[in-house]
Design a protein around this motif. Structure first.
Motif, short mmCIF file in Angstrom:
data_model
loop_
_atom_site.label_atom_id
_atom_site.label_comp_id
_atom_site.label_asym_id
_atom_site.label_seq_id
_atom_site.Cartn_x
_atom_site.Cartn_y
_atom_site.Cartn_z
N MET A 152 13.40 38.89 136.84
CA MET A 152 12.47 39.77 136.73
C MET A 152 12.70 41.25 137.00
SD MET A 152 8.80 37.48 137.40
CE MET A 152 7.83 38.95 136.82
N SER A 153 13.56 41.41 138.05
CA SER A 153 13.87 42.63 138.74
C SER A 153 14.98 43.26 138.10
CB SER A 153 14.21 42.60 140.20
OG SER A 153 15.18 41.71 140.45
N GLY A 154 15.89 42.56 137.49
CA GLY A 154 17.06 42.88 136.89
C GLY A 154 18.23 43.46 137.79
N GLY A 155 18.02 42.90 138.95
CA GLY A 155 18.99 43.17 139.94
C GLY A 155 18.65 44.25 141.04
N GLU A 156 17.52 45.07 140.64
CA GLU A 156 17.36 46.04 141.40
C GLU A 156 16.88 45.73 142.75
OE1 GLU A 156 17.63 49.47 140.82
OE2 GLU A 156 18.36 48.78 138.73
#
Length: 326
Positions: A151-155
């Motif tokens: 969900m965060s895209g890796g951030e």
């Protein structure tokens, strides 16, 4: 005090033993395929493994050891509401188990069950509930982490916040479920391994730390090869590797080969250029070797202490101080 001798049955039939031996042999063949793939690079770049920074090698092995130590603490803390055991004893058994999991027929699992039943007098039904609790917290933790990273895209910041939220949410759900009247009637007190807030927190946070240690080990393996996996890819690969370790057919070969096969789908963006397959094989083999090298020294020492106690069985002194039981 008179001891009541407890018969320990592993549940292994001849058929199961043959299946697991066959699984071990197949695992050795799969490991051979991984090694052959890793050595197939025509450009010779696999030699970077031998020229790697000693600090990276030390970190790789160190995090392999750390994962096993944290894992032992998790086993101790989750069982504590039902049976209080000495933490160093549980750590020693866990280290021996980690070493013997590389043997055929899951000797590590057999050792853990037999030792705690025979030496500590933990009822087999409690041991089963213990294993279930460990598995439930593991799935809840890994599910929370994977959902958060997707969900965060890796951030980093969104991942951290989402991960904490999902773990708290799953912990609340497990605590509420363990304290329902239905579960309490069914488990007859053994639900405390999930219903006790401290044991539940230790299970979830401990598994999170195990995954973090595994993630660091995967990251150092990638650094040795000069691969930039990125946070998202390294976490997903580490989560998959952790779950693959539960394969009932054995630890050797299956985890490495399966992870090698899954890597193009789980972390496709991290690999490019020629000899991609061999690079993926090298990654999973180096990561796995870091775990093994971290386990071997203390695993051997722990086994020297554990096995004689297992053979000797439970002493009167241990029976008197064995803690609360079900």
């Amino acid at each position: 005090m008179n001891l009541q001798k407890q018969e320990v049955h592993s549940g292994l039939t001849r058929r199961k033993v043959l299946v697991q031996i066959a699984g071990f042999i197949v695992g050795l063949f799969l490991l051979y395929l991984c090694i052959r793939t890793a050595l197939s690079r025509s450009d010779g770049d696999w030699k970077v493994i031998f020229d790697a920074d000693p600090g990276l090698i030390a970190a790789l092995v160190g995090f392999g050891l750390l994962s096993t130590l944290i894992d032992g603490f998790v086993f101790w803390a989750v069982l504590r509401p039902s049976r209080a055991l000495d933490v160093m004893q549980v750590e020693s058994v866990n280290m021996s188990v980690a070493l013997m999991n590389y043997a055929p027929i899951r000797l590590g699992t057999i050792l853990r069950v037999t030792y705690h039943a025979r030496v500590d007098g933990v009822p087999l039904v409690t041991i089963v509930a213990w294993f279930v609790s460990i598995m439930v917290t593991t799935v809840a933790c890994i599910g929370s982490v994977v959902l958060a990273i997707l969900m965060s895209g890796g951030e980093v910041l969104p991942f951290t916040l989402l991960c904490g939220f999902f773990i708290l949410l799953s912990g609340l759900a497990l605590w509420l479920g363990a304290n329902t009247a239905f579960v309490q009637r069914l488990a007859r007190g053994r639900e405390r391994m999930l219903g006790d807030p401290r044991a539940l927190a230790a299970g979830l946070v401990g598994r999170l730390l195990v995954l973090a240690s595994n993630t660091a080990r995967m990251g150092f393996a990638a650094a040795i090869l000069g691969i930039d996996l990125g946070l998202k890819n390294v976490i997903i690969l580490s989560a998959a590797a952790l779950m693959l370790g539960f394969n009932p057919l054995g630890r050797v070969g299956w985890r490495e080969w399966t992870l090698m096969m899954l890597t193009p789908y789980l972390a496709a963006s991290a690999f490019e250029g020629d000899s991609i397959e061999s690079l993926q094989a090298q990654l999973v083999l180096i990561e796995s070797a870091g775990e093994l090298l971290g386990i071997i020294p203390l695993g051997v020492l722990a086994s020297i202490w554990v096995i004689p106690r297992l053979v000797r069985g439970r002493s009167d002194g241990e029976a008197a101080s064995g803690g609360s039981g079900d």
